[in-house]
Enzyme design. Structure first.
Site, PDB file in Angstrom:
ATOM      1  N   CYS F  79       0.832  -1.206   0.000  1.00  0.00           N
ATOM      2  CA  CYS F  79       0.000   0.000   0.000  1.00  0.00           C
ATOM      3  C   CYS F  79       0.867   1.255   0.000  1.00  0.00           C
ATOM      4  CB  CYS F  79      -0.900   0.032   1.247  1.00  0.00           C
ATOM      5  SG  CYS F  79      -2.408  -0.949   1.047  1.00  0.00           S
ATOM      6  N   HIS F  80       0.392   2.266  -0.719  1.00  0.00           N
ATOM      7  CA  HIS F  80       1.085   3.552  -0.745  1.00  0.00           C
ATOM      8  C   HIS F  80       0.753   4.370   0.507  1.00  0.00           C
ATOM      9  CE1 HIS F  80       0.889   2.328  -4.953  1.00  0.00           C
ATOM     10  NE2 HIS F  80       1.890   3.134  -5.187  1.00  0.00           N
ATOM     11  N   MET F 114      -8.235  -0.200   0.828  1.00  0.00           N
ATOM     12  CA  MET F 114      -7.554  -0.966   1.882  1.00  0.00           C
ATOM     13  C   MET F 114      -7.626  -0.231   3.217  1.00  0.00           C
ATOM     14  SD  MET F 114      -6.953  -3.661   0.303  1.00  0.00           S
ATOM     15  CE  MET F 114      -6.550  -4.418   1.872  1.00  0.00           C
ATOM     16  N   GLU F 115      -7.608   1.105   3.172  1.00  0.00           N
ATOM     17  CA  GLU F 115      -7.721   1.887   4.407  1.00  0.00           C
ATOM     18  C   GLU F 115      -9.073   1.612   5.067  1.00  0.00           C
ATOM     19  OE1 GLU F 115      -6.151   2.861   1.741  1.00  0.00           O
ATOM     20  OE2 GLU F 115      -4.245   3.640   2.493  1.00  0.00           O
ATOM     21  N   ASP F 129     -11.525  -8.087  21.467  1.00  0.00           N
ATOM     22  CA  ASP F 129     -10.631  -8.025  22.624  1.00  0.00           C
ATOM     23  C   ASP F 129     -11.373  -7.617  23.895  1.00  0.00           C
ATOM     24  OD1 ASP F 129      -8.137  -7.884  24.090  1.00  0.00           O
ATOM     25  OD2 ASP F 129      -8.253  -5.715  23.902  1.00  0.00           O
TER      26      ASP F 129
END
Lengths: 157, 157, 157, 157, 157, 157
Positions: F79-80, F114-115, F129
């Site tokens: 990824c950039h 992707m972000e 969690d």
């Protein structure tokens, strides 16, 4: 009063606010802060040339502060990641204290106040770390924004 | 005076001091700090339940502070990377200010004072970030160590 | 030859090898490396006290190297995250070059060779960065392990 | 000589230099470096297809190098954080060594030499890490800038 | 029901819970997850040896997953920073999907379930990233804990 | 089929593809995902106001997700690194599950799918969690891209 908290959206959740409609301009911010020492500690540090160019304490703090400025958006959850065009940190001595000034510049859609304040804070913590063997009565204080240009309105204090 | 600066070696260079001969013990530190607001801003924040359990501002600051505690050795050049067994940050209100208290515990060869101070500092910066749209006259102040146990000597103030 | 590559598992994939059966011992490693300059650049740097205690170049490199040692397991995919008990970086001058030595200690189940080599590499890159405005004919060279104690077998060269 | 060290300000302190007045242009840099092996180790690695597409060693190194390029401004204190438009790392074999070449491009106000050199360095460290179980006589060497375009002046060597 | 949420303290704030009273034991966790592809995409990927040892896609995902495991306490705010003794990620193919399994071990006071789940998640995201040019109908699914040993109670599913 | 895998270069190695020729446009992506609970756990969480503004669980997840979005290029190797202009994460409840939606905007040469997917994944892991003390039968599922605008072609599902 018509100012609103910027990071609380209408459901009360935190969000990183949309700056895509804001203009890309050169923005600058200056922040300052102080590290206060007990007089005898300050004297000992001064005697060993605390602030001279030899001084590892201030040089380490300058470098730690510069690196922290670049980590601002990783540290402060709702800060935007920015490219920065300049970071400069100066540390000078006054009566029983060190004064830190951090200047940050960018060419972005949002300002760099938090970057400048983060640089001051981490430089101060680094000074504390390097001196804490001498005393536990050190205090980090008066971290403030001093100047800001390039956004909707300028500020100077 | 026989105390020495811990991070300056005999050539004057910075180093991360050798703690391999120190004992692994349970160590704890508590640090505190304040964020000071102009009265009218504090009133506005209080009215919107700044500190209540609903409050995104304090909850965001608590989480940012906890995450920053874990980054201490990345932020402060000469701090040792440590495993931490507990991090707790509490934020309470007083007259025109928020007070932050950060408690950190570990079972290591060196203490967690810097971790506690870093947690306070980044929680304070996060509060600042979330409120800065309302005023530029906010100040982060009086960041201090309050308590420390488990090392060569205890401390409480 | 009965030595095997440690990071390739039986399917040919990379893995972070299991060290849970290894003994926790005090481990130490020393690595060295060089930054080579054209003679006229070296002369100019020496004349400006490149290596003296005043020297920002070497002090910045020492701090960057120490911080990088702590990032080793983030940089090298198959390195284990370790607590480190000591990091020390020294930079000295020789004919037309700077020599970097990095010593790392830990009390862990695996050694710190990669940590020492990473400290040397990033200190060298930092020197390069601070001098690159003067010349593009600078070279980072001879990064090697010099010493290693505390694991299955010691090494010294 | 009229070239000046870029990162030392007038008081001798480190600073991240102001690039806000520089032009945003497409900038590119290529750096190379070598990992040298003892002949018998190199033979063993070659026989196991060290460099083939199956080869975990080189693929792991390529990925580690690419990720390190993106961390350059976190590793080198005075580097500017940049957006990068391309990162490519190639590893090829020659007599008893692996040769690494890293190409980086950006569209920014400052160049990417340090990014390319950092990519080479961390790819080399990763190769070292994956092979160090076989030998301690491995050396990382000849890390150099090879090409640079898009700034005030181009360079090729 | 007597189980309690572990990360909410008595004031309703988040905290990193105190594990200093827990025993240091060898702990292990296994998590799994799936990446689901449209049939024609899966066929194309299989034909190009998606899963073979040559396969950059799976190898990149394995390395990204391993590195992410080490970042777990940086990503999940209330996770403890831990030393890890082993990380292993395997990727295998089934009908129109890739299956990821991540095993993590440590010798600590708290378990590594979140580490294993984070490794699976980031390996899955990396596969997605490398294949997304082919299709936007890819899904990451069924990320679950499979096994856990070494804490108060074991688990297997 | 003429679509090609974007991250595999002609030698089969991974690379971060060259986007320097692509146009800088405003780009946006929306991704979603689910966290599935056993009915009795979901009931317990709902009863304690899981989703209300008081709810530390969802607020912690929102903040963790926002911070993870900013780490995308550090987590996903190819990824950039991008500047982001907006990040917003919403969490809502449905039958026995929480649904997460993440919106990301930028003004860059490549998109933010992707972000958005990374924001959903880490918010989901954070919920897991915080609830894992209650049950080990929680599942993260159906992480998908929902919308994408500003690149070569738009997408909505």
């Amino acid at each position: 009063m018509d100012k609103k908290l910027s990071h609380i959206n209408k459901e009360g959740n935190a969000e990183m606010v949309d700056v895509s409609g804001k203009e890309t301009t050169e923005r600058m911010a200056v922040a300052t802060g102080k590290v206060l020492f007990p007089p005898e500690i300050f004297q000992q540090l001064s005697a060993s040339n605390f602030l001279s160019k030899k001084g590892s304490i201030t040089q380490t703090a300058v470098i730690a502060g510069i690196q922290a400025v670049k980590k601002t958006s990783d540290l402060i959850p709702l800060c935007h990641p920015l490219r920065l065009s300049k970071i400069d940190i100066n540390i000078s001595s006054a009566e029983n204290r060190l004064e830190i000034e951090c200047t940050v510049k960018c060419n972005e859609r949002t300002g760099v106040e938090m970057e400048a304040l983060t640089g001051v804070s981490v430089a101060a913590l680094t000074i504390y770390d390097m001196v804490k063997a001498l005393s536990r009565d050190i205090e980090i204080s008066e971290i403030r924004l001093r100047k800001k240009t390039g956004g909707k309105s300028d500020y100077e204090n």
